[in-house]
Enzyme design. Structure first.
Site, mmCIF file in Angstrom:
data_model
loop_
_atom_site.group_PDB
_atom_site.id
_atom_site.type_symbol
_atom_site.label_atom_id
_atom_site.label_comp_id
_atom_site.label_asym_id
_atom_site.label_seq_id
_atom_site.Cartn_x
_atom_site.Cartn_y
_atom_site.Cartn_z
ATOM 1 C CB SER A 187 -1.046 -0.082 1.040
ATOM 2 O OG SER A 187 -1.823 -1.162 1.212
ATOM 3 C CD GLU A 205 1.564 1.341 4.703
ATOM 4 O OE1 GLU A 205 0.375 1.573 4.654
ATOM 5 O OE2 GLU A 205 2.018 0.275 4.918
#
Ligand SMILES: Cc1cc2nc3c(=O)[nH]c(=O)nc-3n(C[C@H](O)[C@H](O)[C@H](O)COP(=O)(O)OP(=O)(O)OC[C@H]3O[C@@H](n4cnc5c(N)ncnc54)[C@H](O)[C@@H]3O)c2cc1C
Length: 284
Positions: free
Chosen positions: A202, A274
């Site tokens: 992600s 992230e």
């Protein structure tokens, strides 16, 4: 660095060191400090985007530090052990610990640093303590304190610390039970296309306040398949950006910025990366 990151991009490091012991890590760090060289700690490179110009100074690649032991109900692993190898140790040894992370590209140190999570579990659930080299290059033990852990947050971030060994809590489990979790999670990752093309999992964190996972939000904005050079928002999961072969780190970064800007313009939600940007980048 493209050989050492799952995005398969990134220019050269000035030097890469593979320590054979914790004392080696200490010695390399002492040397870097004496010589005024920056030092970057690398695991499997599965959560980083390294600049095309590479990384100045020393990269300490901890994958060479991968010992482990299971005793007195605890699993002790050196920071460079792969989490899949840790899961396998549990299967063979008949204990439950890190099988939930099976097939995720990661070292133990990287997973602890990121408080990696999946399938309803996270590192904080099993973490007991870590041995680190602290800012004075001394071995120090950091015990578990619940308040220091949160979604994608651990006490090791934004600190001048190197995790060298981690102690996890375990519980006895039948090999078949551990194996079932390992297989189911690995199969699910394969089915979700995690291993189709080079990526870093992600790209954006989820934010509960936005009411939907980041991938769903990006999809709703219609950005699946968006491209920059050879970088693309994957067609199967909008929070996974892939290197279709020959992408540069700049392609990937520009695509990440574009996704963030278009989501903000359409929804007002400011996604937070992230993926970590590492090395010799121009300031943005
Ligand atoms: C296909 C795929 C699927 C993924 N799925 C998930 C998922 O389900 N859940 C999830 O949470 N993540 C997922 N990720 C992201 C990634 O796997 C995790 O963040 C992983 O824990 C990163 O570990 P690493 O060893 O690769 O760390 P790296 O990427 O090498 O490093 C990440 C950061 O940790 C620091 N670091 C690493 N080791 C140490 C150490 N010993 N001491 C101090 N600092 C250290 C590095 O300096 C860097 O800042 C996925 C990635 C891929 C490619």
């Amino acid at each position: 660095m493209s050989d050492h990151t799952t995005f398969r991009v990134g220019g050269p490091a000035d030097a890469m060191v593979f320590p054979a012991s914790i004392d080696d890590v200490k010695a390399v760090r002492a040397l870097a400090r004496r010589e005024g060289l920056p030092l970057f700690v690398l695991g499997k490179g599965a959560n980083i985007l390294v600049a095309d110009r590479g990384v100045r100074g020393l990269v300490v690649n901890l994958t060479s530090l991968a010992g482990w032991a299971h005793d007195h109900g605890f699993f002790r692993a050196q920071a460079g052990l792969e989490v899949s190898a840790a899961a396998e140790a549990g299967r063979v040894g008949g204990f439950s610990c890190l099988e939930f992370l099976n097939a995720m590209p990661s070292t133990v140190g990287g997973a602890v640093f990121m408080n990696a999570r999946c399938y309803g579990a996270e590192i904080a659930d099993v973490f007991a303590e870590a041995t680190i080299l602290d800012e004075y290059n001394e071995e120090t033990v950091v015990p578990f304190r619940r308040e220091e852990w949160d979604y994608k947050r651990s006490p090791f971030q934004n600190r001048d610390w190197i995790i060298v060994e981690v102690k996890f809590r375990t519980r006895p489990a039948e090999p078949a039970e551990v194996e079932a979790v390992m297989r189911s999670n690995a199969d699910d990752r394969t089915a979700k296309g995690h291993f189709l093309l080079p990526c870093a999992g992600s790209v954006f964190k989820n934010n509960h306040a936005f009411g939907a996972p980041s991938g769903v939000i990006i999809d709703r904005v219609g950005l699946k398949g968006l491209r920059r050079g050879r970088a693309a928002v994957s067609g199967w999961h909008a929070n996974i950006i892939v290197n279709e072969g020959g992408a540069t780190a700049t392609d990937l970064r520009e695509l990440i910025v574009e996704v963030k800007e278009r989501v903000a313009a359409t929804t007002g939600f400011l996604l937070e990366e992230e993926v970590l940007f590492v090395g010799d980048w121009d300031a943005v």
